[in-house]
Write a protein that holds these residues in place. Structure first.
Motif, PDB file in Angstrom:
ATOM      1  N   ARG A 209      -2.733  -9.600   5.941  1.00  0.00           N
ATOM      2  CA  ARG A 209      -2.772  -8.301   5.227  1.00  0.00           C
ATOM      3  C   ARG A 209      -1.228  -7.649   5.378  1.00  0.00           C
ATOM      4  O   ARG A 209      -0.704  -7.424   6.466  1.00  0.00           O
ATOM      5  CB  ARG A 209      -3.851  -7.344   5.887  1.00  0.00           C
ATOM      6  CG  ARG A 209      -4.980  -8.130   6.011  1.00  0.00           C
ATOM      7  CD  ARG A 209      -6.160  -7.014   6.362  1.00  0.00           C
ATOM      8  NE  ARG A 209      -5.737  -5.876   7.507  1.00  0.00           N
ATOM      9  CZ  ARG A 209      -6.501  -5.000   7.949  1.00  0.00           C
ATOM     10  NH1 ARG A 209      -7.640  -5.097   7.773  1.00  0.00           N
ATOM     11  NH2 ARG A 209      -6.115  -4.411   9.006  1.00  0.00           N
ATOM     12  N   GLU A 210      -1.040  -7.207   4.386  1.00  0.00           N
ATOM     13  CA  GLU A 210       0.328  -6.708   4.092  1.00  0.00           C
ATOM     14  C   GLU A 210       0.499  -5.469   4.729  1.00  0.00           C
ATOM     15  O   GLU A 210       1.492  -5.060   5.542  1.00  0.00           O
ATOM     16  CB  GLU A 210       0.583  -6.168   2.683  1.00  0.00           C
ATOM     17  CG  GLU A 210       1.210  -7.576   1.786  1.00  0.00           C
ATOM     18  CD  GLU A 210       1.434  -6.866   0.264  1.00  0.00           C
ATOM     19  OE1 GLU A 210       1.317  -7.420  -0.568  1.00  0.00           O
ATOM     20  OE2 GLU A 210       2.571  -6.016   0.337  1.00  0.00           O
ATOM     21  N   THR A 211      -0.502  -4.561   5.014  1.00  0.00           N
ATOM     22  CA  THR A 211      -0.717  -3.377   5.687  1.00  0.00           C
ATOM     23  C   THR A 211      -0.341  -3.464   7.011  1.00  0.00           C
ATOM     24  O   THR A 211      -0.016  -2.415   7.544  1.00  0.00           O
ATOM     25  CB  THR A 211      -1.907  -2.465   5.242  1.00  0.00           C
ATOM     26  OG1 THR A 211      -3.097  -3.320   5.631  1.00  0.00           O
ATOM     27  CG2 THR A 211      -2.144  -2.238   3.841  1.00  0.00           C
ATOM     28  N   SER A 212      -0.557  -4.653   7.694  1.00  0.00           N
ATOM     29  CA  SER A 212      -0.287  -4.824   9.155  1.00  0.00           C
ATOM     30  C   SER A 212       1.042  -5.096   9.459  1.00  0.00           C
ATOM     31  O   SER A 212       1.649  -5.171  10.544  1.00  0.00           O
ATOM     32  CB  SER A 212      -1.227  -6.019   9.690  1.00  0.00           C
ATOM     33  OG  SER A 212      -2.489  -5.571   9.281  1.00  0.00           O
ATOM     34  N   TYR A 213       1.851  -5.092   8.498  1.00  0.00           N
ATOM     35  CA  TYR A 213       3.214  -5.319   8.774  1.00  0.00           C
ATOM     36  C   TYR A 213       4.336  -4.204   8.513  1.00  0.00           C
ATOM     37  O   TYR A 213       3.967  -3.426   7.431  1.00  0.00           O
ATOM     38  CB  TYR A 213       4.095  -6.517   7.736  1.00  0.00           C
ATOM     39  CG  TYR A 213       3.370  -7.920   8.089  1.00  0.00           C
ATOM     40  CD1 TYR A 213       1.965  -8.343   7.609  1.00  0.00           C
ATOM     41  CD2 TYR A 213       4.004  -8.945   8.785  1.00  0.00           C
ATOM     42  CE1 TYR A 213       1.317  -9.391   7.767  1.00  0.00           C
ATOM     43  CE2 TYR A 213       3.498  -9.945   8.930  1.00  0.00           C
ATOM     44  CZ  TYR A 213       2.121 -10.230   8.518  1.00  0.00           C
ATOM     45  OH  TYR A 213       1.599 -11.529   9.033  1.00  0.00           O
TER      46      TYR A 213
END
Length: 121
Positions: free
Chosen positions: A104-108
């Motif tokens: 998930r992009e939002t976790s980076y």
């Protein structure tokens, strides 16, 4: 954490290319590191991620068996070895650091500026 991706360029299909992502900051070894890419005209997508020890990896199905992610915590660097690239691997590649092994992009929370890869067929 500041990230600087490099190593992109023009590569022939079936060849090889290695991307690097150098990180600043003493906490590099505590983060999972991921590679994402944005093909022309498409959304950014997950490519691969490696945990902070380097013992765990996850790959997108589209690159599994061809790409290898690795890291050298002593050098604060994560790599993406691209073997047998295909035309559909053409994209801007981004490295990112995150709190865990996830697609998930939002976790980076931290992202590099991107390096462009063009695969000629």
């Amino acid at each position: 954490v500041q990230l600087q991706a490099s190593g992109g360029g023009l590569v022939q299909a079936g060849g090889s290319l290695r991307l690097s992502c150098a990180a600043s900051g003493r906490t590099f070894s505590l983060y999972a590191m991921g590679w994402f890419r944005r093909p022309p005209g498409k959304e950014r997508e997950f490519v691969a991620v490696i945990n902070w020890t380097g013992s765990g990896t996850v790959y997108a199905d589209s690159v599994k068996g061809r790409f290898t992610i690795s890291r050298d915590n002593a050098k604060n660097t994560v790599y993406l070895q691209m073997n047998n690239p295909k035309a559909e691997d053409t994209a801007v590649y981004y490295c990112a650091s995150g709190s865990g092994v996830t697609v998930r992009e939002t976790s980076y929370g931290y992202w590099g500026q991107g390096t462009e890869v063009t695969v000629s067929s």
